[in-house]
Design an enzyme around this catalytic site. Structure first.
Site, mmCIF file in Angstrom:
data_model
loop_
_atom_site.group_PDB
_atom_site.id
_atom_site.type_symbol
_atom_site.label_atom_id
_atom_site.label_comp_id
_atom_site.label_asym_id
_atom_site.label_seq_id
_atom_site.Cartn_x
_atom_site.Cartn_y
_atom_site.Cartn_z
ATOM 1 N N HIS A 1 -18.106 4.862 4.583
ATOM 2 C CA HIS A 1 -17.051 5.702 4.285
ATOM 3 C C HIS A 1 -15.683 5.189 4.850
ATOM 4 O O HIS A 1 -14.802 5.343 4.166
ATOM 5 C CB HIS A 1 -17.478 7.049 5.097
ATOM 6 C CG HIS A 1 -16.140 8.208 5.108
ATOM 7 N ND1 HIS A 1 -15.762 8.513 3.575
ATOM 8 C CD2 HIS A 1 -15.684 8.916 5.777
ATOM 9 C CE1 HIS A 1 -14.929 9.410 3.858
ATOM 10 N NE2 HIS A 1 -14.647 9.482 5.259
ATOM 11 N N GLN B 1 -18.259 3.150 9.597
ATOM 12 C CA GLN B 1 -18.546 4.612 9.643
ATOM 13 C C GLN B 1 -19.391 4.756 8.510
ATOM 14 O O GLN B 1 -19.110 4.740 7.055
ATOM 15 C CB GLN B 1 -17.466 5.495 9.807
ATOM 16 C CG GLN B 1 -17.989 6.857 10.136
ATOM 17 C CD GLN B 1 -16.854 7.562 10.570
ATOM 18 O OE1 GLN B 1 -15.922 8.128 9.549
ATOM 19 N NE2 GLN B 1 -16.696 8.167 11.770
ATOM 20 N N SER C 1 -8.317 10.188 10.908
ATOM 21 C CA SER C 1 -7.870 9.230 10.220
ATOM 22 C C SER C 1 -6.400 9.547 9.394
ATOM 23 O O SER C 1 -5.412 8.852 9.604
ATOM 24 C CB SER C 1 -8.807 8.657 9.089
ATOM 25 O OG SER C 1 -8.191 7.844 8.124
ATOM 26 N N LEU C 2 -6.461 10.794 9.032
ATOM 27 C CA LEU C 2 -5.369 11.264 8.443
ATOM 28 C C LEU C 2 -4.119 10.999 9.431
ATOM 29 O O LEU C 2 -2.822 10.876 9.146
ATOM 30 C CB LEU C 2 -5.220 12.855 7.833
ATOM 31 C CG LEU C 2 -6.197 12.800 6.410
ATOM 32 C CD1 LEU C 2 -6.413 14.283 5.983
ATOM 33 C CD2 LEU C 2 -5.648 11.774 5.279
ATOM 34 N N LEU D 1 -17.883 11.893 -1.209
ATOM 35 C CA LEU D 1 -17.859 12.783 -0.039
ATOM 36 C C LEU D 1 -17.935 13.988 -0.033
ATOM 37 O O LEU D 1 -17.274 14.746 -1.180
ATOM 38 C CB LEU D 1 -16.239 12.264 0.458
ATOM 39 C CG LEU D 1 -16.060 12.876 1.646
ATOM 40 C CD1 LEU D 1 -16.866 12.482 2.916
ATOM 41 C CD2 LEU D 1 -14.353 12.743 1.788
ATOM 42 N N PHE E 1 -14.107 20.913 13.554
ATOM 43 C CA PHE E 1 -14.451 19.640 12.900
ATOM 44 C C PHE E 1 -15.510 19.000 14.012
ATOM 45 O O PHE E 1 -15.442 19.247 15.175
ATOM 46 C CB PHE E 1 -13.064 18.872 12.771
ATOM 47 C CG PHE E 1 -13.134 18.609 11.434
ATOM 48 C CD1 PHE E 1 -13.211 17.040 11.038
ATOM 49 C CD2 PHE E 1 -13.073 19.479 10.227
ATOM 50 C CE1 PHE E 1 -13.146 16.801 9.541
ATOM 51 C CE2 PHE E 1 -13.235 19.030 8.733
ATOM 52 C CZ PHE E 1 -13.112 17.831 8.647
ATOM 53 N N GLU F 1 -6.077 2.803 7.728
ATOM 54 C CA GLU F 1 -7.630 2.431 7.949
ATOM 55 C C GLU F 1 -7.409 1.091 8.212
ATOM 56 O O GLU F 1 -8.500 0.301 8.705
ATOM 57 C CB GLU F 1 -8.207 2.728 6.583
ATOM 58 C CG GLU F 1 -9.662 2.681 6.911
ATOM 59 C CD GLU F 1 -10.462 3.213 5.627
ATOM 60 O OE1 GLU F 1 -10.045 3.875 4.908
ATOM 61 O OE2 GLU F 1 -11.749 2.753 5.629
ATOM 62 N N ALA G 1 -0.377 5.879 5.000
ATOM 63 C CA ALA G 1 0.163 5.102 6.080
ATOM 64 C C ALA G 1 1.522 4.290 5.505
ATOM 65 O O ALA G 1 2.320 4.129 5.891
ATOM 66 C CB ALA G 1 -0.691 3.906 6.648
ATOM 67 N N GLY G 2 1.177 3.741 4.102
ATOM 68 C CA GLY G 2 2.133 3.115 3.707
ATOM 69 C C GLY G 2 3.594 3.704 3.386
ATOM 70 O O GLY G 2 4.609 3.207 3.525
ATOM 71 N N THR H 1 -16.956 17.134 2.328
ATOM 72 C CA THR H 1 -16.229 17.074 3.313
ATOM 73 C C THR H 1 -16.989 17.628 4.739
ATOM 74 O O THR H 1 -17.875 18.617 4.720
ATOM 75 C CB THR H 1 -14.919 17.964 3.344
ATOM 76 O OG1 THR H 1 -14.225 18.091 4.559
ATOM 77 C CG2 THR H 1 -15.322 19.288 2.987
ATOM 78 N N GLU H 2 -16.637 17.168 5.758
ATOM 79 C CA GLU H 2 -17.192 17.589 7.283
ATOM 80 C C GLU H 2 -16.794 18.998 7.348
ATOM 81 O O GLU H 2 -17.368 19.618 7.927
ATOM 82 C CB GLU H 2 -16.569 16.468 8.176
ATOM 83 C CG GLU H 2 -17.118 17.132 9.585
ATOM 84 C CD GLU H 2 -16.956 15.742 10.641
ATOM 85 O OE1 GLU H 2 -17.439 14.849 10.306
ATOM 86 O OE2 GLU H 2 -16.066 15.904 11.476
ATOM 87 N N HIS I 1 -20.625 8.110 6.797
ATOM 88 C CA HIS I 1 -20.376 9.649 6.864
ATOM 89 C C HIS I 1 -21.749 10.479 6.558
ATOM 90 O O HIS I 1 -22.461 9.957 5.541
ATOM 91 C CB HIS I 1 -19.405 9.959 5.449
ATOM 92 C CG HIS I 1 -19.007 11.285 5.653
ATOM 93 N ND1 HIS I 1 -19.479 12.585 5.349
ATOM 94 C CD2 HIS I 1 -17.539 11.801 6.153
ATOM 95 C CE1 HIS I 1 -18.870 13.747 5.652
ATOM 96 N NE2 HIS I 1 -17.436 13.257 6.174
ATOM 97 N N GLY J 1 0.833 -1.328 -0.071
ATOM 98 C CA GLY J 1 -0.022 0.088 0.021
ATOM 99 C C GLY J 1 0.893 1.304 -0.061
ATOM 100 O O GLY J 1 1.709 1.257 0.809
ATOM 101 N N ARG K 1 -19.709 11.705 13.849
ATOM 102 C CA ARG K 1 -20.602 11.336 12.594
ATOM 103 C C ARG K 1 -21.559 10.218 12.786
ATOM 104 O O ARG K 1 -22.617 10.210 12.272
ATOM 105 C CB ARG K 1 -19.470 10.621 11.702
ATOM 106 C CG ARG K 1 -18.501 11.640 11.209
ATOM 107 C CD ARG K 1 -17.372 11.136 10.212
ATOM 108 N NE ARG K 1 -16.556 12.243 9.818
ATOM 109 C CZ ARG K 1 -15.597 12.056 8.909
ATOM 110 N NH1 ARG K 1 -15.283 10.996 8.548
ATOM 111 N NH2 ARG K 1 -14.886 12.992 8.549
ATOM 112 N N ARG L 1 -14.975 6.999 14.499
ATOM 113 C CA ARG L 1 -13.950 7.765 14.263
ATOM 114 C C ARG L 1 -14.214 9.205 14.050
ATOM 115 O O ARG L 1 -15.117 9.616 13.300
ATOM 116 C CB ARG L 1 -13.033 7.432 13.055
ATOM 117 C CG ARG L 1 -11.843 8.125 12.714
ATOM 118 C CD ARG L 1 -11.149 7.497 11.310
ATOM 119 N NE ARG L 1 -12.024 7.830 10.084
ATOM 120 C CZ ARG L 1 -12.061 8.984 9.615
ATOM 121 N NH1 ARG L 1 -11.554 10.171 10.037
ATOM 122 N NH2 ARG L 1 -12.599 9.113 8.281
#
Lengths: 336, 559, 294
Positions: free
Chosen positions: B337, B227, B377-378, B239, B114, B361, B15-16, B241-242, B229, B11, B273, B372
């Protein structure tokens, strides 16, 4: 609503459906890829459906062998850029109803890049050029204290955001006319990225960058055709970034190139007479001591003379030229 | 081909790549295997921002509490502490790497509000934060010269003597299978959004990392915590965005009311959420929706804010619905989401399977527990990406190279060959996937109950049987996406079973799991994680793990 | 119809045939062309990129001069059209920028109020002069000629400054005109592409290859000639054609007509009057097809 899609198929293993019709060769310089075979499919989709919807529908329900890169479906991943009716677009942003011409929409990989299979282009040239501009921040020293960001005004960073919108889809390079003719040209995407780093106040390599980007294949190999600006789905306007880079490079002293000489010759001419003096523009741009290149322009000069198209030897100023001189004196910058 | 590395990362999302960069910095010979070019990874779709308690007057404890409360107390608090304590340094590091975060007039990084946050601590780049972070990280990967096997599709992890020692991957451009041997493997293959229809997720989010780890012997945890969204675009499910709500946007029902007042009187649209999604679902079910949607209204924010801070969603609403957010509200509804659950890891990304790490994730540390918070998450990806990179590099130093793996390579070659040779049976993988995803949406959605879940489980298992007979519609070698899609559907089916089983097992409502037959949270019996181990053709083995509590005792959760 | 006429530098320099032809067709088109003799060069985009403020002022002056004369500002060069449109947009959309420019040109006795419309003759044919007038002026139908249109980048991109979003038909005026004059428009992908002129001094061979390829494509599709509304394109396509042929290692020999020359022929003016004998690539072959002698 019914739509017909013509998919440009290319299969290195040579397996084609009998219905796939051989296409004609692309006109040079768009002839880096082999001609495709076009296979037609009919789909029935809602009227606001996009080209990608059609390709997915074809792949899922009609012909699993159609290869196409796609992921997000919402114009953020950049995977699905392709030629649609002869110009580069994101398939997920192109409405079938708008693109249908003479009853069909034709999709294929851009012929200025090699093709792997069907709608999957070989993006290697794109990524090589990206790497070539050193697309990373080399933070200025001294670095800020730990736990502190570089203190730069938001206004200096805001205009860089335009390039940050770039999703590396390749639409710009796919339609770049200079790249089509000259594969050494770094291209709109890489040069826009180059500007983003050259203009970043936190970057330490600005001067080196500008020098490198001024070399052959760089900023001066752009032909200013605006195709990249027109085709970019994200408003990055790569050409505008290249123009900003040109100004930065010249201001930084990288002036030993035809581009700078050309601009200087232009400005000189307009300042002195209000008009362009083509007689001196060409030799001045080439550089008086650049004998080899000067000689190259001689044949066409003779042709022009013979056709009676030589501009008057005595270049007259326009009436009221003092106004022009005054404007130059006031806002001429380095052309004063 | 057989290739050897110290650490192989599956990945190339946030994260990867963060893990690979860290492993490289710690001297490991690291390579990334990714089925798409790194910047096509789904991290690029994250919009709103990334949390950190960096600002004046903020504290990591406050961030941690918000996260734990947001998780409905299912998060492991020691891991949350790590994430929230280290977040500020990670944000600054990314800024030094070149991310152009939004800045205030004084040149310092600025924040936006947020969901579920007691104070504004979300750092952002317009509404393209994920894209901005991903690109900067990719640039750093280029700078560091990390090896990337691009458009290589992993088909199986390699386990040797109880430890994960690499993977087999299909090189798409040639059709060849390769064995990549490693001393440590980091699974960062992202989410499983295609399990549901609709979903905000990209077509590539097919649960590869969950299934590969699961089949290799690593446990999956909290899989029922899916989750939804609150604001996904009507129709397409894209999406929105929030941050739209973070900047002050409203959620309205058909009566023009800001209905969140009834469900979360304090935080209103910025409640967690799951709370928002439930509220919307109830409003729609009770007849106050508009064609199955509610409205997101940002008109009052004005043109400047919308163009500067929400440009992407403005473009999306215009492109896909012909709606100009400046002039009209846009119809939205809850859409699948994110998967809070995943491969169980500790705070260093280590799974119980030696040699296998996980981050992003796909991992379940768990920092998100039952729900979450937006912009966490980021953060999760880079904190735990970094940890697993560092720890796996250290681990790899103490492991001897292996010469095994040939058998796996040959058996994978045979498996794929058989798959390609299967005759057409009348079914397609796409059809199967759609049936699966529709079932999940209808039976394992925002609200669930016993009957629905049992029905879903039956369906999933039946689909699994049918899957074994479905043919691949392309027999070619070069870039065979029909083949990889067939494998992806297999991954989704494995994931599906774990999601439904866990949802059935948890007889309470907590976070994103809302059971109409068990509507209350029941800490006495259910303050624990549900864990599943793969048992091949037998039913998965179910067990529990305790929730780690450090400072914050579970309380009633209201917004 | 009165127009403020901006001939551009090239039509008074290396492409004098364009200036002559443009003036020659004014009468049949019913145009009273008030030439802006004291307006400066637009900078052709070159000055704009190196010093946007300077280019704003120079072009602001031209726009102000046109405004003073009343009527639209008519150009006969795609490049002038593009540059003037861009700077007009810059000034019209940013009051503080306009103020700054007015301060500079104010000292020279002019002030720009932001009302000038910049229109190429090609657009004015369809939008102001009108098809009926053109039809009435046609004396010679160019039947039998296959004509390849070549627009020139600056009159097509970027769409926003050139009013192409409101009036997408502007992208087809050349084909429409060719049809109106009785000839057949050649369909080829190069019609909307770049002639390479901006790059001529930076990378000569690639620049010539660009223009040359488009000529070749048109020729392969049967074109007898190309027609272009831009004298800079004309310089690369006609002036440099022998060199382009050398670079491509292919024969070209396709004459390049200026837009007003094509109109002039249809209006019954002689090729000599239109200076069609003053091209680098001989126009004889194409003219003979419609029984005209140069």
């Amino acid at each position: 609503m019914k739509f017909t899609i013509e998919v440009g198929r290319y299969n290195p293993e040579g397996n084609y459906d009998a219905s796939a019709v051989a296409g004609t060769a692309y006109p040079p310089p768009w002839d880096k890829a082999p001609p495709r075979r076009y296979q037609s499919y009919n789909v029935d989709l809602p009227e606001h459906a996009v080209v990608l919807d059609a390709l997915i529908a074809i792949r899922e329900y009609q012909d699993e062998s159609v290869a196409v890169r796609c992921a997000c479906r919402s114009a953020i991943c950049g995977s699905c850029a392709m030629w649609i009716n002869g110009h580069s677009h994101l398939a997920c942003k192109s409405k079938l109803a708008e693109f249908t011409k003479n009853g069909k929409t034709r999709v294929e990989t851009p012929p200025s890049m090699p093709v792997i299979r069907d709608l999957v282009a070989d993006m290697t040239p794109f990524w090589q050029k990206h790497l070539a501009v050193k697309p990373w921040l080399q933070g200025k020293k001294p670095e800020p204290p730990p736990m502190e960001e570089y203190r730069v005004p938001n206004s200096a960073m805001e205009e860089l955001i335009q390039e940050v919108s770039c999703i590396s889809c390749g639409c710009c390079l796919m339609d770049c006319e200079s790249f089509a003719v000259n594969e050494n040209f770094l291209g709109p995407h890489a040069l826009a990225k180059a500007y983003r780093y050259a203009a970043d106040p936190r970057d330490a390599l600005t001067k080196e960058r500008l020098g490198e980007y001024s070399a052959p294949g760089g900023i001066w190999d752009c032909t200013h055709c605006y195709e990249c600006v027109t085709q970019c789905p994200k408003g990055v306007a790569p050409l505008e970034q290249i123009l900003k880079l040109r100004k930065m490079a010249v201001d930084a002293g990288f002036t030993h190139n035809a581009g700078t000489r050309h601009a200087d010759a232009f400005a000189d001419s307009v300042k002195h007479s209000g008009r362009l003096n083509e007689l001196t523009l060409l030799p001045k741009s080439v550089g008086f001591f650049n004998i080899v290149d000067q000689l190259k322009t001689l044949p066409s000069a003779f042709n022009m003379i013979r056709a009676g198209k030589l501009p008057p030897i005595i270049h007259k100023s326009i009436p009221g030229v003092q106004r022009i001189k005054n404007i130059f004196a006031r806002v001429g910058g380095r052309f004063k | 081909m057989t290739l050897d590395h110290d650490v192989v990362v599956l990945g190339a999302g946030l994260a990867g790549m963060r893990a690979a960069l860290e492993a490289a910095r710690h001297g490991a010979n690291v390579a990334i295997v990714t089925k798409v070019h790194p910047i096509r990874s789904h991290s690029n779709a994250a919009q709103g921002g990334i949390n950190a308690a960096l600002g004046e007057g903020d504290s990591w404890e406050s961030h941690a509490f918000d996260t734990i409360k947001g998780s409905d107390y299912l998060a492991d608090q020691d891991a949350v502490e790590v994430m929230c304590r280290e977040a500020p340094a990670d944000i600054v590091e990314f800024e030094h790497m070149g991310v152009i975060f939004y800045r205030n007039e004084d040149g310092k990084l600025g924040t936006r509000a947020f969901g579920g946050a007691s104070q504004a601590r979300t750092y952002f780049v317009g509404d393209i934060t994920g894209q901005a972070l991903l690109y900067t990280l990719y640039d750093q990967i280029l700078k560091a010269g990390v090896k990337v096997y691009e458009e290589w599709f992993a088909t199986s992890f390699y386990v040797e003597e109880g430890a994960c020692r690499g993977m087999v991957a299909l090189e798409m451009i040639t059709g060849e299978l390769h064995l990549l041997r490693a001393k440590a493997v980091i699974d960062a293959a992202g989410g499983l959004g295609r399990l549901y229809e609709p979903s905000t997720n990209a077509l590539i989010c097919t649960g590869d990392g969950y299934a590969l780890a699961y089949r290799a012997g690593a446990p999956l945890m909290d899989m029922e915590m899916v989750q939804f969204h609150p604001t996904t675009l009507a129709g397409s499910g894209f999406l929105m965005t929030e941050a739209a709500r973070g900047e002050g946007g409203y959620l309205l029902n058909s009566l023009g009311e800001r209905f969140m007042k009834k469900y979360a009187p304090n935080k209103m649209e910025l409640a967690a959420r799951d709370v928002c999604s439930r509220s919307e679902t109830i409003e729609i079910a009770e007849g106050r929706g508009i064609d199955g949607n509610v409205l997101l209204d940002v008109r009052h924010l004005g043109k400047d804010v919308i163009f500067k801070r929400l440009p992407q969603i403005h473009e999306m609403a215009m492109d896909y619905l012909g709606i100009d957010l400046i002039k009209e509200p846009v119809p939205v509804r809850p859409g699948m989401h994110y998967q809070m659950g995943g491969v169980k890891t500790d705070a260093d990304g280590a799974t119980p399977l030696p040699g296998l790490y996980a981050a992003g994730e796909v991992a379940c540390v768990s920092v998100h527990g039952g729900n979450r918070l937006g912009a966490n998450s980021l953060l999760d990806t880079i904190v735990f990406g970094r940890h697993s990179g560092k720890v796996s590099a250290a681990y790899a130093k103490g492991v001897a190279a292996t010469t095994g793996g040939d058998q796996l390579l040959r058996s994978e070659q045979a498996r794929l060959k058989d798959l390609l040779a299967r005759p057409y049976s009348g079914e397609t993988h796409a059809g199967l996937r759609l049936e699966l995803a529709t079932t999940m949406d209808q039976r394992v959605g925002v609200f669930r109950d016993q009957a629905g879940l049992e029905d879903a489980l039956g369906k999933v298992r039946a689909l699994r049987k049918r899957y074994d007979n479905v043919a691949v519609g392309d027999k070619g070698r070069i870039f065979n996406q029909a083949l990889t899609f067939a494998l992806e559907v297999g991954f989704l089916l494995d994931c599906a079973e774990t999601v439904v089983m866990s949802a059935l097992e948890r007889k309470e409502s907590r976070g994103a799991q809302s059971r109409t037959d068990y509507p209350e949270r029941n800490d006495a019996e259910w303050l624990k994680h549900i864990v599943l181990h793969y048992r091949g053709s037998n039913e998965p083995a179910l067990s529990y793990l305790p929730v780690t509590i450090t400072q914050w005792k579970p309380e009633a959760r209201t917004y | 119809m009165k127009v403020a006429f901006w001939p551009g530098c090239v039509s008074k320099g290396a492409c004098p045939e364009l200036y002559v032809a443009a003036n020659a067709i004014a009468e049949p088109l019913g145009l009273e062309m008030l030439e802006l003799t004291e307006a400066p060069c637009t900078g052709a985009g070159v000055l704009s990129e190196q010093n946007p403020e300077l280019a704003d002022s120079l072009n602001g002056l031209t726009l102000a001069m046109a405004e003073a004369k009343g009527g639209a500002l008519m150009t006969i060069c795609s490049t002038c059209q593009g540059v003037l449109s861009k700077h007009n947009h810059r000034l019209k959309s940013d009051p503080s920028r306009l103020e700054k420019v007015n301060a500079t040109i104010g000292d020279q006795g002019f002030r720009y109020g932001g009302t000038t419309e910049v229109k190429h003759m090609l657009w004015m044919l369809f939008e102001d002069i009108g098809i009926d007038r053109i039809k009435a002026a046609i004396k010679v139908k160019l039947t039998g000629l296959k004509i390849a249109p070549f627009y020139g980048c600056y009159i097509l991109r970027p769409a926003e400054y050139l009013g192409l979003i409101e009036r997408p038909e502007r992208k087809t005026y050349l084909e429409q005109l060719i049809g109106l004059l009785g000839a057949e428009a050649v369909e080829y992908s190069g019609a909307t592409k770049c002639c390479g002129f901006p790059m001529l001094t930076f990378n000569r061979d690639k620049s010539l290859a660009m223009g040359g390829n488009h000529i070749l494509e048109a020729k392969d599709k049967g074109a007898d000639l190309l027609v272009t509304p831009c004298p800079l394109c004309h310089l690369n396509l006609d002036g440099q054609q022998p060199d382009a042929a050398r670079v491509l290692k292919k024969r070209l020999d396709v004459p390049i007509f200026h837009l007003p020359q094509l109109l002039g022929l249809a209006f019954g003016l002689s090729p000599k009057e239109l200076r069609l004998d003053h091209h680098v690539v001989p126009t004889r072959g194409a003219l003979e097809k419609v029984e005209l002698k140069v």
